[in-house]
Write an enzyme that holds these catalytic residues in place. Structure first.
Site, mmCIF file in Angstrom:
data_model
loop_
_atom_site.group_PDB
_atom_site.id
_atom_site.type_symbol
_atom_site.label_atom_id
_atom_site.label_comp_id
_atom_site.label_asym_id
_atom_site.label_seq_id
_atom_site.Cartn_x
_atom_site.Cartn_y
_atom_site.Cartn_z
ATOM 1 N N ASN A 113 0.806 -1.230 0.000
ATOM 2 C CA ASN A 113 0.000 0.000 0.000
ATOM 3 C C ASN A 113 0.836 1.275 0.000
ATOM 4 O O ASN A 113 0.335 2.339 -0.355
ATOM 5 C CB ASN A 113 -0.941 0.017 1.214
ATOM 6 N N LEU A 171 -3.994 -9.288 5.336
ATOM 7 C CA LEU A 171 -3.695 -8.964 3.930
ATOM 8 C C LEU A 171 -2.304 -8.337 3.763
ATOM 9 O O LEU A 171 -1.899 -8.008 2.649
ATOM 10 C CB LEU A 171 -4.751 -8.012 3.367
ATOM 11 N N HIS A 172 -1.584 -8.112 4.839
ATOM 12 C CA HIS A 172 -0.188 -7.662 4.785
ATOM 13 C C HIS A 172 0.007 -6.379 3.985
ATOM 14 O O HIS A 172 1.043 -6.211 3.301
ATOM 15 C CB HIS A 172 0.710 -8.787 4.228
ATOM 16 N N CYS A 173 -0.991 -5.486 4.021
ATOM 17 C CA CYS A 173 -0.919 -4.194 3.289
ATOM 18 C C CYS A 173 -0.699 -4.409 1.799
ATOM 19 O O CYS A 173 -0.158 -3.516 1.124
ATOM 20 C CB CYS A 173 0.184 -3.275 3.820
ATOM 21 N N ALA A 174 -1.020 -5.574 1.282
ATOM 22 C CA ALA A 174 -0.798 -5.855 -0.139
ATOM 23 C C ALA A 174 -2.044 -6.556 -0.696
ATOM 24 O O ALA A 174 -1.993 -7.735 -1.050
ATOM 25 C CB ALA A 174 0.457 -6.701 -0.317
#
Ligand SMILES: Cc1ncc(COP(=O)(O)O)c(C=O)c1O
Length: 392
Positions: free
Chosen positions: A101, A339-342
């Site tokens: 992100n 979601l691991h910022c992805a």
């Protein structure tokens, strides 16, 4: 549990080498003044650490001009400086669905606010983008290509050298997000035809949080999108164009720089190749163990060539967050879920609808015993998955 197994190194490395803690403590007690602002001895010595680390890091990335190594707070900050400073209204940019992100959100904002058109190149089932997919998408107004060097979700290292060559042929600035790779694998910007590299200090460079930056190759001019104190030429009304001041604003996090310098030294003494070999040995053991378990899915890990030691998995029917909580509470294993910022990576591997996956990030201080504990934990969750399943 006292003896926590820390497998969240992709979020931040922990612990740091002992020398990082001791050097930061000693440095800040003895030289914790504002560097580059005055001429007294302490100030000069604080400045020496700043300029010495600038030189070491420029060199580490294969850059020739230390002044083009600029310090910011972290990758997010550095990526914002580069993306906002390179794109203008109506431009076209190319990126990938592997981005974090910290690249996606600036690009989304620019698409909405400045009508910047962005194409996102998808990754294949192995987790890699194809340079040919970039070739077909260049336009006359393409002004930036930005690619995540290695995915923070599936760990795949992207073919940046080939993409860099294409960018060079077209004269388009090429920015890589090296958040996951800086300190894990060697990065030589000239060999890779990279124009700008963004890094963060607190992951594999083994420094503290709050320090990161960019190296900007000669010939690439990033506009300053902020303005403020530089400590020099104070009477000039506009922010300075010369590097490093061009992209540095206000007092530098000199304590962070000190810690980063100690982290870098530790890495160089151990050798990146040796650290990478150790981490890949452990992640291979993890991958093999998880793959052998019934009811466990591991994503994009069939062939670990061109990978860093990061992997995601799910236990059939069990929410990743629950897997993470059980690993923590029952087994003393720390990992990262969700979601691991992805978000686009999870769309690509088909895990958005099930709220993501659980991630293990291996670091230099992990051991085979850590991997065994993590595997025992997942094995127990998988064996009892029907009891834990709350997904529809
Ligand atoms: C690929 C990638 N890009 C960017 C970032 C952002 O790093 P920072 O939080 O240090 O700004 C991360 C961190 O999770 C990352 O993994």
């Amino acid at each position: 549990m006292d003896d926590l197994v820390y497998l969240d190194n992709a979020a931040t490395s922990f612990p740091k080498p002992e020398t990082v803690y001791t050097f930061m403590d000693q440095f800040y007690r003895r030289f914790g003044v504002n560097p580059g602002r005055s001429g007294f001895d302490l100030c000069v010595e604080a400045g020496d650490i700043l300029e010495g680390t600038r030189r070491s890091l420029a060199d580490f990335f294969g850059g020739r001009d230390p002044n083009r190594l600029v310090f910011g707070y972290n990758s997010t900050d550095a990526l914002n400086l580069a993306i906002y400073g390179l794109l203008e209204e109506g431009d076209h940019a190319l990126s990938t669905t592997l981005e974090h992100n910290s690249v996606l959100r600036p690009l989304y904002h620019l698409s909405e606010d400045w009508a910047v058109d962005v194409d996102y190149v998808p990754f294949d089932e192995r987790g890699f983008v194809d340079p040919d997919d970039f070739k077909a998408r260049f336009r006359d107004n393409t002004r930036l290509v930005v690619v995540n060097h290695a995915s923070n979700v599936i760990g795949t290292v992207q073919p940046v050298k080939e993409i860099g060559r294409l960018c060079k042929e077209r004269g388009v600035p090429f920015l890589i997000d090296a958040s996951q790779t800086a300190g894990k694998i060697p990065i030589d910007i000239r060999e890779l035809d990279v124009d700008v590299v963004a890094f963060t200090g607190h992951k594999s460079l083994l420094g503290p949080t709050g320090i990161g930056g960019l190296y900007v190759e000669e010939g690439v001019e990033i506009r300053h999108t902020r303005a403020g104190g530089t400590g020099v030429r104070s009477a000039v009304r506009r922010h300075l164009d010369e590097y490093p001041w061009r992209l540095e604003y206000g007092t530098t996090n000199v304590l962070g720089v000190a810690g980063l310098s100690a982290g870098l030294l530790w890495l160089q003494e151990k050798g990146l190749d040796e650290i990478h070999r150790h981490e890949m040995e452990l992640v291979t053991k993890l991958r093999d163990g998880l793959r052998d378990m019934e009811g466990v899915t591991v994503y994009c890990q069939d062939d670990l060539t061109d990978h860093i030691a990061v992997l995601v998995f799910n236990v059939e029917g069990v929410e990743a967050t629950n897997t993470g909580t059980m690993l923590d509470v029952e087994h003393g294993v720390a990992c990262r879920t969700g979601l691991h910022c992805a978000p686009l990576v999870h769309e690509g591997i088909g895990t958005t609808g099930i709220h993501g996956a659980a991630r293990f990030g291996v670091g230099p201080f992990n051991t085979a015993a850590d991997v065994d504990r993590a595997l025992d934990g997942v094995r127990e969750i998988a064996a009892n998955r029907e009891a834990f399943a709350i997904r529809q």
